[in-house]
Design a protein around this motif. Structure first.
Motif, short mmCIF file in Angstrom:
data_model
loop_
_atom_site.label_atom_id
_atom_site.label_comp_id
_atom_site.label_asym_id
_atom_site.label_seq_id
_atom_site.Cartn_x
_atom_site.Cartn_y
_atom_site.Cartn_z
N ARG A 1 38.82 -13.38 57.57
CA ARG A 1 38.73 -14.82 57.39
C ARG A 1 38.78 -15.14 55.91
O ARG A 1 38.31 -14.35 55.08
CB ARG A 1 37.40 -15.32 57.97
CG ARG A 1 37.49 -15.64 59.45
CD ARG A 1 36.14 -15.78 60.08
NE ARG A 1 35.25 -16.64 59.30
CZ ARG A 1 34.00 -16.95 59.67
NH1 ARG A 1 33.52 -16.46 60.81
NH2 ARG A 1 33.24 -17.71 58.94
N ALA B 1 43.97 -15.98 54.74
CA ALA B 1 43.38 -15.13 55.78
C ALA B 1 44.33 -13.95 55.99
O ALA B 1 45.47 -13.99 55.53
CB ALA B 1 43.24 -15.93 57.07
N ASP C 1 28.57 -13.61 58.01
CA ASP C 1 28.80 -15.04 57.84
C ASP C 1 27.60 -15.59 57.04
O ASP C 1 26.74 -16.29 57.57
CB ASP C 1 28.89 -15.68 59.23
CG ASP C 1 29.56 -17.04 59.19
OD1 ASP C 1 29.72 -17.59 58.09
OD2 ASP C 1 29.90 -17.56 60.28
N THR D 1 36.41 -10.69 55.79
CA THR D 1 36.52 -9.74 56.90
C THR D 1 36.37 -10.56 58.18
O THR D 1 36.47 -11.78 58.14
CB THR D 1 35.48 -8.60 56.81
OG1 THR D 1 35.71 -7.68 57.89
CG2 THR D 1 34.05 -9.11 56.86
N SER D 2 36.15 -9.88 59.28
CA SER D 2 36.01 -10.59 60.55
C SER D 2 35.05 -9.79 61.41
O SER D 2 34.80 -8.60 61.16
CB SER D 2 37.36 -10.68 61.27
OG SER D 2 37.84 -9.37 61.52
N TYR D 3 34.56 -10.43 62.44
CA TYR D 3 33.72 -9.74 63.42
C TYR D 3 34.44 -8.52 63.97
O TYR D 3 33.86 -7.43 64.06
CB TYR D 3 33.36 -10.74 64.54
CG TYR D 3 32.92 -10.06 65.81
CD1 TYR D 3 31.78 -9.29 65.85
CD2 TYR D 3 33.68 -10.17 66.96
CE1 TYR D 3 31.38 -8.64 67.01
CE2 TYR D 3 33.31 -9.54 68.13
CZ TYR D 3 32.16 -8.77 68.15
OH TYR D 3 31.78 -8.13 69.29
N ARG E 1 46.06 -11.62 59.01
CA ARG E 1 46.27 -11.53 60.46
C ARG E 1 46.91 -10.22 60.84
O ARG E 1 47.70 -9.65 60.08
CB ARG E 1 47.20 -12.67 60.93
CG ARG E 1 46.54 -14.02 60.93
CD ARG E 1 47.47 -15.07 61.53
NE ARG E 1 46.84 -16.37 61.47
CZ ARG E 1 46.03 -16.86 62.42
NH1 ARG E 1 45.81 -16.16 63.52
NH2 ARG E 1 45.49 -18.05 62.28
N ASP F 1 39.95 -16.07 70.35
CA ASP F 1 39.84 -16.62 69.00
C ASP F 1 40.47 -18.00 68.94
O ASP F 1 41.16 -18.35 68.00
CB ASP F 1 40.53 -15.70 67.99
CG ASP F 1 39.67 -14.48 67.68
OD1 ASP F 1 38.53 -14.45 68.17
OD2 ASP F 1 40.13 -13.59 66.98
#
Ligand code: GLU
Length: 281
Positions: free
Chosen positions: A189, A143, A47, A194-196, A145, A122
Motif C-alpha cells: 500500500r 502502490a 497500519d 507493505t500489505s497484510y 501490485r 480486496d
C-alpha cells in the motif's frame, strides 16, 4: 503428540478483543495444547495510524487472563525490512509493478465497458491500467501490485490443506479463478509500504507456523497467501478457518462492539470458563 505443531493468533491492536477474538485465540490454543505443540502470538500492527499501544497492552492482558501464554511475540512494525526484502524479490522476478491509480481512477476505468464492478476480497478487481510499468518507474507514492497473470504461471499443482470444519480438504489453486476473481492485488500500500498479504506470509514462515487458525472471513484470501508462498519459495502451513461469532442479529462482531469486549465481561465478573461457554467451547 505432535510437538512440531505450531499455530498462532495474530490480532491487530486497533481495538479491544471481543468474543470473536477469544474464540479464535482459544481454538488455536486448544489445538496446540491437544498435541503438545506451540501457540505463538503476533501483533499485526503495520497500519500504524490505526494501532494504539494501549490496545496492544490490553490484548496481552486479556489473553493472559484467558489462561494463554506464548513465547516472545512478533510485532510486524519491527519487521518491515523482511517485507521489503520479499517485495524486492518479487520485483526482481518482474512480478510486481508500481501503480499510481487512485480509487477514482479505478472506478472510472471500470465504468467504461464493463457491466457492474467485479468485487474480490480486496474490493474491486483492478482493471490493469498501470500493468506493464517497470519497477524503475516506481515513485514514492505508488502502490505495488502483483501481475496476477504472470504470477499464476508458476503455480503448478499448488494448493492448500484445509483442516477446519467448514471447507475441509485439499483446495487446488485455479489460475483462471485467481486472475478473474482476485486480479492484480495490492502487495504494498502506498501509505504503509507493505500489505497484510505479504506480511502474513513472510511471518507465518518466520514463525514456522504449521497450521494457521483464523476466521473464515480470510478463507478467500488464502489462495493469495498460498500463491505468495510459491513465488517466495516459503514453506506452506495447513489452514483451519473457523466460523465467526455473531451477535443476536446474525451480524459478525466488530472491534467497535465494545459491549462484547472481553474486558466488559471481565468487569461484570465473568470467568475465563464463562467466556469459553459463551463462544461454544
Ligand atoms: N490480523 C488479522 C485480524 O486481526 C488476522 C490475520 C490472520 O490471522 O491471518 O483479523
Amino acid at each position: 503428540m505432535r510437538p512440531d505443531y505450531r499455530t498462532r493468533f495474530a490480532p491487530s491492536p486497533t481495538g479491544l478483543l471481543h468474543l470473536g477474538h477469544a474464540f479464535s485465540a482459544l481454538t488455536a490454543w486448544d489445538r496446540a495444547q491437544a498435541v503438545g505443540g506451540s501457540f505463538l502470538l503476533r501483533m499485526e500492527d503495520i497500519d500504524r495510524p490505526r494501532c494504539r499501544p494501549e490496545f496492544e497492552q490490553a490484548i496481552y492482558e486479556d489473553l493472559q487472563w484467558l489462561g494463554l501464554s506464548w513465547p516472545r511475540p512478533f510485532r510486524q512494525s519491527d519487521r518491515m525490512g523482511s517485507y521489503r526484502a520479499a517485495l524486492g524479490r518479487l520485483g526482481m522476478s518482474g512480478l510486481i509493478y508500481p501503480c499510481r491509480c487512485t480509487r477514482a481512477d479505478i472506478k472510472a476505468a471500470l465504468s467504461a465497458p464493463q457491466e457492474g464492478v467485479p468485487v474480490g476480497p480486496d474490493a474491486v478487481i483492478y482493471p490493469g491500467t498501470c500493468r506493464g510499468r517497470g519497477m524503475e518507474e516506481a515513485g514514492p507514492d505508488d502502490a505495488l501490485r502483483l501481475d496476477m497473470r504472470r504470477a499464476v504461471a508458476s503455480l503448478g499443482n499448488a494448493g492448500f490443506q484445509e483442516n477446519g470444519p467448514l471447507y475441509p480438504g485439499w483446495h487446488r489453486l485455479d489460475p483462471d479463478q485467481l486472475v478473474a476473481e482476485l486480479g492484480d492485488v495490492v502487495l504494498a500500500r502506498r501509505d504503509i509500504g507493505t500489505s497484510y498479504h505479504v506480511a502474513v506470509v513472510v511471518d507465518d514462515a518466520a514463525q514456522r507456523v504449521t497450521e494457521v487458525v483464523r476466521g473464515v472471513d480470510l478463507f478467500s484470501a488464502t489462495p493469495i497467501h498460498r500463491l505468495l508462498q510459491v513465488l517466495l519459495e516459503l514453506p506452506h502451513p495447513n489452514y483451519w478457518h473457523h466460523d465467526l461469532i455473531r451477535d443476536e442479529h446474525g451480524k459478525r462482531l466488530a472491534k467497535r462492539d465494545d459491549a462484547r469486549a472481553i474486558r466488559a465481561y471481565r468487569a461484570e465478573g465473568a470467568t475465563p470458563e464463562d467466556i469459553r461457554r459463551m463462544v461454544g467451547l
